[in-house]
Design an enzyme around this catalytic site. Structure first.
Site, PDB file in Angstrom:
ATOM      1  N   LYS A   1      -8.467   4.231  14.086  1.00 42.15           N
ATOM      2  CA  LYS A   1      -7.790   3.779  15.310  1.00 42.15           C
ATOM      3  C   LYS A   1      -6.343   3.364  15.028  1.00 42.15           C
ATOM      4  O   LYS A   1      -5.905   3.354  13.901  1.00 42.15           O
ATOM      5  CB  LYS A   1      -8.592   2.643  15.944  1.00 42.15           C
ATOM      6  CG  LYS A   1     -10.064   3.025  16.229  1.00 42.15           C
ATOM      7  CD  LYS A   1     -10.238   3.977  17.404  1.00 42.15           C
ATOM      8  CE  LYS A   1     -11.549   4.726  17.392  1.00 42.15           C
ATOM      9  NZ  LYS A   1     -12.710   4.073  17.925  1.00 42.15           N
TER      10      LYS A   1
HETATM   11  C1  LIG Z   1     -14.252   4.240  18.296  1.00 46.94           C
HETATM   12  C2  LIG Z   1     -14.687   4.057  19.702  1.00 46.94           C
HETATM   13  C3  LIG Z   1     -15.560   3.016  20.077  1.00 46.94           C
HETATM   14  C4  LIG Z   1     -16.284   2.173  19.077  1.00 46.94           C
HETATM   15  O1  LIG Z   1     -15.481   1.437  18.247  1.00 46.94           O
HETATM   16  P1  LIG Z   1     -16.129   0.701  16.988  1.00 46.94           P
HETATM   17  O2  LIG Z   1     -15.095  -0.306  16.618  1.00 46.94           O
HETATM   18  O3  LIG Z   1     -16.315   1.767  15.936  1.00 46.94           O
HETATM   19  O4  LIG Z   1     -17.405   0.088  17.408  1.00 46.94           O
HETATM   20  C5  LIG Z   1     -15.823   2.829  21.414  1.00 46.94           C
HETATM   21  N1  LIG Z   1     -15.292   3.628  22.354  1.00 46.94           N
HETATM   22  C6  LIG Z   1     -14.472   4.651  22.033  1.00 46.94           C
HETATM   23  C7  LIG Z   1     -13.907   5.489  23.130  1.00 46.94           C
HETATM   24  C8  LIG Z   1     -14.165   4.918  20.703  1.00 46.94           C
HETATM   25  O5  LIG Z   1     -13.394   5.967  20.374  1.00 46.94           O
END
Ligand SMILES: *Cc1c(COP(=O)(O)O)cnc(C)c1O
Length: 386
Positions: free
Chosen positions: A184
């Site tokens: 991210k």
């Molecule tokens: C990565 C992601 C999540 C989950 O995030 P985590 O921190 O890995 O739990 C939720 N929604 C979307 C759209 C994502 O891309």
């Protein structure tokens, strides 16, 4: 061809994060403590929300948001099928039912015009997902939600820097959840953050996220003396560690710099691919800021002899890692069978599922890496064009 594999979504980590993690380890306080407190304060100020609560993932944050909003068995929650499984799974974990609403093109975000027709007396909430970092049409979503008394929980996993009409994502809906997973825009390895202006939601998230122990329980071994705690709810173990926050503090300080770098890469990709058999991402909507999380091409399958998976494999063979965001959730066996979804139930989500491919966009990429991606995509598309 480049001689080493370019990993999709590899994060940029620099000496300041490494030093802070080392300092944290040496301090002896490695789980939830002062660094989490500092990271929360910084994030709250960055977003401009009343509360910011750090957790061990965005998935945990989505789950707690459902519980804080009082969602449970018998309730329906509207969301997009063009998302990661976490969005729908969190609804299911709370005991509620996810109800998908098709996306709009070209934004690929939930179609605000289709929300109303999916609302039933059981509908209690809506979860817009700011896909790729592009803000959803929040005015219409908020207006529809207000008319039907729905809670708005934003999945901002891709959207930490996004803005909508002068407001930061994280200050619009009732609760917003961010992700700091390795791929991210802001990275703590695993991690997430909830922002809200609602005191009751914030208190519930804090309590439910740590075994349902009454407020501030993490301080119970600190130097102001041992404190007894009281369990007021059978909660979860969702707290962030100081080791994670050590990274987050420095990542947040560099957030503008990294966004600028991804924007440069984005613009180079746009220029390179605009005359190829692909649809490049549409420009940002007026008066919004795109968080530049995912650079996603849609293949023009009529002009290409093979499917997306073959293109992805060919890029892999050229040592370029790519991602797929996403295969619509209604096509996955669990949701398809549990909710009896037909393949063509969401035509736009189906269309994107067959054509989408995301290219590396990390601030870590060098100019040579970016050129390697451009060369490989050009070569592969040339090879398979009609
Ligand atoms: C990565 C992601 C999540 C989950 O995030 P985590 O921190 O890995 O739990 C939720 N929604 C979307 C759209 C994502 O891309």
């Amino acid at each position: 061809m480049r001689d080493s594999f370019l990993i999709f979504g590899s994060p940029k980590i620099e000496e300041d994060e490494i030093q802070e993690v080392a300092d944290c380890l040496r301090s002896g306080w490695i789980s939830t403590g002062p660094r989490v407190g500092k990271f929360q304060d910084m994030f709250r100020q960055f977003i401009g929300s009343k509360h910011a609560l750090a957790l061990n993932s965005c998935t945990a944050g989505l789950h707690l948001s459902m519980l804080a909003a009082g969602l449970g068995p018998g309730d329906e929650v509207l969301t997009t099928p063009m998302t990661f499984a976490a969005t729908a799974n969190a609804i299911i974990h709370a005991g509620a039912k996810p109800v998908f609403v098709d996306i709009e093109l070209p934004s690929m975000n939930i179609d605000p015009q289709l929300i109303e027709e999916k609302i039933t007396p059981k509908t209690k909430a809506v979860i817009p997902v700011h896909l790729c970092g592009r803000p959803c049409s929040m005015d219409l979503i908020m207006e529809t939600a207000a008319r039907y008394g729905l809670t708005v929980i934003e999945d901002a996993a891709h959207a930490v820097e996004a803005e909508y009409k002068g407001r930061k994502i994280g200050t619009i809906g009732d609760i917003t959840v961010f992700s700091f997973y390795v791929t991210k825009n802001l990275v703590t390895g695993e991690g997430g953050m909830i922002t809200t202006d609602n005191d009751e939601y914030a208190e519930k998230v804090e309590t439910y996220g740590l075994h349902g122990m009454s407020r501030g329980a993490w301080k119970r071994y600190s130097d102001d003396g041992f404190k007894h705690y009281q369990v007021v709810f059978p909660g979860f173990k969702y707290n962030m560690m100081d080791i994670q926050a050590a990274m987050g503090i420095h990542q947040l300080r560099k957030i503008k710099k990294y966004h600028k770098r991804r924007e440069e890469i984005w613009n180079r990709y746009d220029a390179a691919f605009k005359n190829m058999p692909v649809q490049i991402p549409p420009p940002g909507e007026q008066n919004t800021k795109h968080a530049r999380h995912l650079y996603t091409l849609l293949l023009k399958l009529r002009d290409i002899r093979v499917g997306r998976d073959r293109i992805q494999q060919a890029l892999h063979e050229e040592n370029i890692g790519t991602g797929i965001h996403f295969i619509s959730l209604h096509l996955h066996p669990y949701y398809r069978e549990a909710y009896a979804y037909k393949k063509d139930a969401f035509p736009n989500a189906l269309y994107v599922s067959d054509r989408t491919i995301s290219l590396p966009l990390s601030a870590r990429l060098t100019d040579e890496d970016v050129q390697d991606v451009i060369n490989a995509v050009t070569l592969v598309l040339d090879r398979f064009s009609r």
